[in-house]
Design an enzyme around this catalytic site. Structure first.
Site, PDB file in Angstrom:
ATOM      1  N   GLU A 194       0.792  -1.228   0.000  1.00  0.00           N
ATOM      2  CA  GLU A 194       0.000   0.000   0.000  1.00  0.00           C
ATOM      3  C   GLU A 194       0.826   1.282   0.000  1.00  0.00           C
ATOM      4  O   GLU A 194       0.442   2.274  -0.629  1.00  0.00           O
ATOM      5  CB  GLU A 194      -0.971   0.004   1.196  1.00  0.00           C
ATOM      6  N   HIS A 245     -11.471 -11.616   8.179  1.00  0.00           N
ATOM      7  CA  HIS A 245     -11.316 -11.291   6.750  1.00  0.00           C
ATOM      8  C   HIS A 245     -11.425 -12.582   5.930  1.00  0.00           C
ATOM      9  O   HIS A 245     -11.050 -13.652   6.409  1.00  0.00           O
ATOM     10  CB  HIS A 245      -9.938 -10.645   6.572  1.00  0.00           C
TER      11      HIS A 245
END
Ligand code: UD1
Ligand code: UDP
Length: 372
Positions: free
Chosen positions: A134, A244
């Protein structure tokens, strides 16, 4: 009157949540033609968000495939977007955040010489491998961005230091706060029986989430082991972990928490029950970006289980603490918060370093001014 054609591109749960207030705000503006395109890098987790915010994408690239590589996400996103950008000819393409969809979206726009607006621009950890990928995605996106929507003064400063022109950087606040204000309610009742049966009055609930790529493996095992051990020290502590959908995360969670009845592993929650669960929780333990922004706003101490963070504002405000991924350290920090009322109260301040809930309105206003 020629409308300003604004295409929003997003692909994952957090981008959806943070882009939704902008899409909604643009729906009410006559001068703007709203074109929504999802890559669907996530599928179920994105669809949950589209449902809640009642957004029907004009284009859905449907690139999701379980376990696909970063290269696959990037190339499928680039190829799919090229065609749509050529067809729809947007004046501006908006991306949000730091995922691979963001990088692919910005690059696809740049290749067609379409202007790029980057929402949540300028966050930096200073380490290209953390968060991975990221930090790189956000920097690469910045290079081809024409309008940088920086959430805070710190993020603006980061961009100025990298030489971006002052007049193209706008401090807007973070749209996550806009979204949050819509969904958190007093006396919220969960539809889920397990959550409704939790005694939030007499139990101290730790809300846990973890999914970062750089944590998968032993760092994540350490995080979960620390949480597992803390539930054995304190009888009144229960953990809720909406896990998740990444199978690598699920495997570690199932292994470490096996047989621990005080840890509830549940499916990813819709945004509304999730944020209301955070509002009722005692402590948040997370490596998520979005949770680091939401928890301070709700006055919840948040232990950030990462080595670096690109969101220092929560730490300066005193609500967040960067605790790394070593088991003993995480255990000790949790122990301190659970045993010392003083320590807890010092962190449990409702502060809003990330915005006032009007970021999306500001972004739309800036678009109107820049394209008039
Ligand atoms: C992605 C982003 C990350 C963001 C996170 C939010 C990248 C490189 N990473 O990470 O920045 O914090 O989303 O959650 O862009 N899966 C499903 N269904 C879904 C979503 C995911 O089954 O709806 C599973 C699949 O096996 C998939 C895996 O999770 O391969 C990982 O998904 P991926 O989009 O590659 O990365 P995330 O870890 O979700
Ligand atoms: N979230 C959610 N349901 C869940 C877990 C998280 O709706 O079960 C929301 C959360 O409120 C936040 C966003 O998803 O707005 C964070 O997503 P994630 O942690 O996956 O990504 P990151 O923010 O780290 O990129």
């Amino acid at each position: 009157m020629e409308k300003i054609r604004v295409m929003t591109v997003f692909g994952t749960r957090p981008e959806g949540i943070k882009m939704a207030p902008i899409v909604k705000a643009m729906e009410d503006v006559e001068e703007i033609e709203n074109i929504v395109c999802v890559t669907a890098q996530h599928r179920e987790m994105l669809d949950q968000v589209l449902d809640i915010f009642k957004i029907k994408p004009d284009y859905d690239l449907d690139i999701f495939k379980p376990g696909q590589s970063l290269t696959e996400i990037t190339t499928k996103g680039l190829e799919g977007l090229e065609e749509i950008i050529i067809k729809t000819k947007p004046d501006l393409l908006l991306v949000q955040g730091d995922t691979t969809t963001v990088f692919a979206g910005a690059l696809a726009a740049f290749y067609q010489k379409v202007k790029v607006g980057h929402v949540e621009a300028g966050l930096r950890s200073g380490n290209i491998y953390s968060p991975y990928p990221e930090e790189a995605n956000r920097k690469l996106t910045g290079i081809v961005t024409n309008y940088h929507f920086a959430p805070t003064n710190e993020s603006r400063e980061n961009l100025l230091k990298e030489g971006y022109p002052e007049e193209k950087i706008f401090i807007t606040g973070n749209t996550v706060i806009d979204a949050l204000f819509h969904v958190v309610k007093e006396n919220y009742v969960f539809k889920d029986e397990l959550l409704n049966n939790i005694d939030f009055e007499n139990k101290r609930v730790i809300l846990l989430t973890s999914h970062r790529r750089e944590n998968i493996g032993s760092p994540m095992e350490n995080i979960f082991n620390a949480v597992d051990e803390i539930t054995k020290k304190y009888d009144d502590v229960e953990v809720v972990f909406p896990v998740h959908l990444n199978p690598k995360v699920r495997n570690i969670a199932n292994k470490v928490f096996d047989g621990n009845n005080n840890v509830h592993l549940i499916e990813p929650l819709d945004y509304e029950p999730f944020t209301n669960l955070m509002a009722k929780a005692h402590i948040v333990v997370t490596d998520s970006g979005g949770l680091q922004e939401e928890a301070p706003s709700l006055g919840k101490p948040v232990l950030v289980v990462r080595k670096e963070t690109e969101r220092p504002e929560g730490i300066s405000a005193g609500t967040a603490r960067l605790v790394g991924t070593i088991k003993e350290n995480i255990f000790n920090e949790l122990d301190l918060l659970l045993s010392s009322e003083n320590e807890y109260n010092n962190m449990a301040n409702a502060v809003n370093p990330y915005g006032d809930g009007k970021a999306s309105q500001r972004i739309v206003q800036i678009i109107l001014e820049q394209f008039k």
